[in-house]
Design a protein around this motif. Sequence first.
Motif, short mmCIF file in Angstrom:
data_model
loop_
_atom_site.label_atom_id
_atom_site.label_comp_id
_atom_site.label_asym_id
_atom_site.label_seq_id
_atom_site.Cartn_x
_atom_site.Cartn_y
_atom_site.Cartn_z
N GLY A 69 0.86 -1.12 -0.05
CA GLY A 69 0.06 0.11 0.03
C GLY A 69 0.91 1.24 -0.14
N ASN A 70 0.79 2.25 0.96
CA ASN A 70 1.33 3.47 1.03
C ASN A 70 2.58 3.20 1.94
OD1 ASN A 70 -0.36 4.92 -0.73
ND2 ASN A 70 -1.77 5.26 1.08
N GLY A 71 2.82 2.07 2.58
CA GLY A 71 3.74 1.76 3.58
C GLY A 71 4.95 0.85 2.95
N THR A 72 5.66 0.39 4.14
CA THR A 72 6.87 -0.31 3.87
C THR A 72 6.90 -1.21 4.98
OG1 THR A 72 8.16 1.25 2.56
CG2 THR A 72 9.40 -0.61 3.30
N ILE A 73 6.96 -2.55 4.51
CA ILE A 73 7.14 -3.47 5.73
C ILE A 73 8.28 -4.50 5.40
CG2 ILE A 73 4.74 -3.98 5.91
CD1 ILE A 73 4.77 -6.36 4.50
N VAL A 167 -11.83 -9.53 10.33
CA VAL A 167 -11.52 -8.47 9.68
C VAL A 167 -11.44 -8.24 8.10
CG1 VAL A 167 -9.90 -6.57 9.27
CG2 VAL A 167 -10.00 -7.23 11.63
N SER A 168 -12.39 -7.79 7.42
CA SER A 168 -12.45 -7.97 6.19
C SER A 168 -12.13 -6.70 5.11
CB SER A 168 -13.78 -8.48 5.81
OG SER A 168 -14.33 -9.62 6.59
N SER A 169 -11.83 -6.96 4.18
CA SER A 169 -11.55 -6.07 3.09
C SER A 169 -12.95 -5.02 2.94
CB SER A 169 -11.36 -6.52 1.64
OG SER A 169 -11.41 -5.51 0.76
N PRO A 170 -12.73 -3.77 2.80
CA PRO A 170 -13.82 -2.84 2.85
C PRO A 170 -14.82 -3.20 1.65
CG PRO A 170 -11.72 -1.49 3.14
CD PRO A 170 -11.49 -2.87 2.80
N LYS A 222 -3.05 -4.56 7.38
CA LYS A 222 -2.66 -3.69 5.98
C LYS A 222 -3.02 -4.33 4.82
CE LYS A 222 0.51 -0.17 7.66
NZ LYS A 222 1.71 0.57 7.27
N LEU A 223 -2.54 -5.53 4.86
CA LEU A 223 -3.03 -6.46 3.46
C LEU A 223 -4.46 -6.47 3.25
CD1 LEU A 223 -0.61 -9.54 3.53
CD2 LEU A 223 -0.67 -7.84 1.88
N VAL A 224 -5.20 -6.68 4.40
CA VAL A 224 -6.67 -7.06 4.14
C VAL A 224 -7.13 -5.58 3.76
CG1 VAL A 224 -8.63 -7.29 5.49
CG2 VAL A 224 -6.80 -9.06 5.59
N LYS A 225 -6.95 -4.40 4.42
CA LYS A 225 -7.27 -3.37 4.22
C LYS A 225 -7.10 -2.78 2.73
CE LYS A 225 -9.99 -3.03 7.66
NZ LYS A 225 -11.50 -3.13 7.51
N ASN A 226 -6.22 -3.33 2.04
CA ASN A 226 -5.76 -2.80 0.62
C ASN A 226 -6.14 -3.94 -0.41
OD1 ASN A 226 -4.37 -0.27 1.43
ND2 ASN A 226 -2.88 -1.61 2.40
N SER A 227 -6.70 -4.87 -0.20
CA SER A 227 -7.17 -5.64 -0.93
C SER A 227 -8.82 -5.64 -1.26
CB SER A 227 -6.95 -7.10 -0.51
OG SER A 227 -7.87 -7.65 0.45
#
Length: 288
Positions: A69-73, A167-170, A222-227
Amino acid sequence: MKIQSQGLISLNIDGKIYDYKLYESLESLSKTKSQRKSAKELNISHTVFNRRLLKAEDKLGFKITEKVGNGTILTKEGLGLLEEFRKYDIQIEKTSSINIVGGHISTGLLESIELPFDVNIYSSNDEDAFELAKRGVVDILTLDDPLIAFERDLNFFPIAYDYLVLVSSPKSKKIESISDLEGLDFVEVSGSAQRLAWNSLRHYDIDFNLKESVNSQFDAFKLVKNSENLHTFLNASYFKGNELLKFDTRHVISLIKVNDDKPEVNELITYLTNEGQNHLERQGFAPM
């Protein structure tokens, strides 16, 4: 890959030295998930921070970070390198402080409250934390999931209850019943209490797919929210979500005493299991 310690928190990897600056960069990035935030935290420019990571990757021959997404892991290899640094950091630092290592949720809980003790807290997953504890270089092991303690018949001190939320994708369809989970894709967090969710789904004869695997619940979030169609189960104490499996996934957050030589260790455990319960409750955990 051959790894040796070199003085104060420097590592010799295949004949090349990686010093404390890389360690503090990886440590910061593992928490902020942002190069810019980490650069600000370390009081250096974003350019210098990014160059430090790229230089290390060039020497190592593999990626230690990745964009999400907008970050770095940190990649799996980057997390592994950070764990090596942490091992030597704990071994080198011989202080009167209480050294605590444990899962991301349990250590995050202890970091969030003001403890009347001098502590050093290192966050990892349960399995890696247990490996450090076996070396005898920490005083207390914290567990997000008591499975390790149960499997090895270890004496542990429960300090709070937690449970998992979906927690699910929007963009995903609304989940109203357990049957709605049929055929969905999930992100797995290694070494977490998610095993309770997967066991529950199997108990209910739900067919599901573990599509991605990460090392922390924050990376999974983060993965879920950006999928578009990914889901995961995360601790209710830190994340908001569907309480569909609340009672199926209730579990204890616990401590294991590793070192009996420091009286402060017993004092800390006594504090957390008694008057400290109010602090734990304010952080979203159910007290014992």
